[in-house]
Design a protein around this motif. Structure first.
Motif, mmCIF file in Angstrom:
data_model
loop_
_atom_site.group_PDB
_atom_site.id
_atom_site.type_symbol
_atom_site.label_atom_id
_atom_site.label_comp_id
_atom_site.label_asym_id
_atom_site.label_seq_id
_atom_site.Cartn_x
_atom_site.Cartn_y
_atom_site.Cartn_z
ATOM 1 N N ALA A 66 -21.108 49.101 -150.840
ATOM 2 C CA ALA A 66 -21.881 48.331 -151.811
ATOM 3 C C ALA A 66 -22.122 49.156 -153.076
ATOM 4 C CB ALA A 66 -23.202 47.884 -151.201
ATOM 5 N N HIS A 67 -22.455 50.431 -152.898
ATOM 6 C CA HIS A 67 -22.675 51.311 -154.046
ATOM 7 C C HIS A 67 -21.395 51.486 -154.855
ATOM 8 C CE1 HIS A 67 -24.368 54.584 -156.413
ATOM 9 N NE2 HIS A 67 -23.284 55.294 -156.125
ATOM 10 N N LYS A 68 -20.277 51.675 -154.170
ATOM 11 C CA LYS A 68 -18.997 51.886 -154.857
ATOM 12 C C LYS A 68 -18.633 50.701 -155.735
ATOM 13 C CE LYS A 68 -14.084 52.749 -154.005
ATOM 14 N NZ LYS A 68 -13.040 53.020 -152.975
ATOM 15 N N TYR A 69 -18.906 49.491 -155.261
ATOM 16 C CA TYR A 69 -18.516 48.287 -155.997
ATOM 17 C C TYR A 69 -19.689 47.661 -156.751
ATOM 18 C CZ TYR A 69 -14.115 48.668 -153.509
ATOM 19 O OH TYR A 69 -12.904 49.122 -153.023
ATOM 20 N N SER A 70 -20.773 48.421 -156.902
ATOM 21 C CA SER A 70 -21.948 47.983 -157.685
ATOM 22 C C SER A 70 -22.498 46.653 -157.200
ATOM 23 C CB SER A 70 -21.584 47.898 -159.175
ATOM 24 O OG SER A 70 -21.122 49.144 -159.650
#
Length: 237
Positions: free
Chosen positions: A71-75
């Protein structure tokens, strides 16, 4: 399934549970990768596929941090719920009512994609895995290797009759003073290195569940054992 996949030189093997709502994967090498990777692989695929819609990913409190990392990687926005399919379904239904694209599931291989169903669905999960494999045109084992990796240890101890969970919680808190905690579902301690350990009363049987996760296998094992040793015997005279 592992033997058949390897013998028949299959690209992937699928294993469902009895009611068909959870899915486990077997790679082309005949290796069962663990149900946590089912949700992670599908989450990565859907985040790439629907990134322009700013999707929301919903997971329960016991699901691997792989989902957080993705989730963090793909904002993408991440939402955490208590364990239990109904808790995920209700949160996803509210997001759907707000006209948000949202999906998620549990680390037991249960994926929920609201445009199709608000319940865990292994059939749509198989479709997404096959779609992602076709899109990437690479072996499943390589796609799994690209995901974040964590080590997990599960333990459980009998819950003493007539002993409130708060007794276990108090003992657990004393093991990790000053650390960040969450009481969304039981009690969960989150460490600065991303490791975490959770204690909660089971929803289905009279036991206390202990779950620890870390990028370091030894640390995850030590955390779970430390908690088990401390909580075992509570309520006994």
């Amino acid at each position: 399934v592992c033997r058949v996949v390897k013998k028949r030189r299959c690209a992937v093997g699928f294993a469902q549970d009895m009611d068909g709502d959870r899915l486990a994967l077997v790679t082309e090498k005949g290796e069962a990768v663990g149900e946590q990777y089912t949700l992670a692989l599908v989450t990565k695929h859907l985040l790439e596929k629907y990134s322009e819609y700013h999707p929301v990913v919903v997971r329960n409190s016991s699901t691997s941090r792989m989902i957080d990392d993705l989730a963090h990687k793909y904002s993408a926005r991440l939402v955490e719920t208590k364990v239990g399919e109904v808790n995920l379904s209700r949160r996803l239904a509210r997001l759907l009512a707000d006209r948000r694209l949202a999906f998620g599931g549990e680390g037991n291989g249960g994926v929920i994609f609201p445009p199709i169903s608000l319940g865990r669905d292994s059939i749509i999960t198989m479709a997404f895995v096959l779609e992602y494999m076709a899109k990437k045109d690479r072996p499943l084992s390589e796609l799994i290797d690209e995901l974040p990796h964590y080590h997990r240890f599960r333990r459980k101890i009998p819950k003493a009759p007539d002993t409130d969970f708060s007794i276990y919680e108090e003992k657990f808190r004393g093991l990790f003073p000053g650390e960040k905690t969450s009481t969304l579902d039981g009690i969960k301690v989150i460490f600065n290195d991303g490791s975490w350990v959770q204690v909660r009363a089971s929803n289905t049987e009279p036991v206390i569940r202990i779950l620890a996760e870390s990028k370091d296998s030894a640390r995850a094992g030590e955390l779970s054992m430390k908690v088990e040793d401390a909580l075992t015997g509570i309520g006994k005279s």
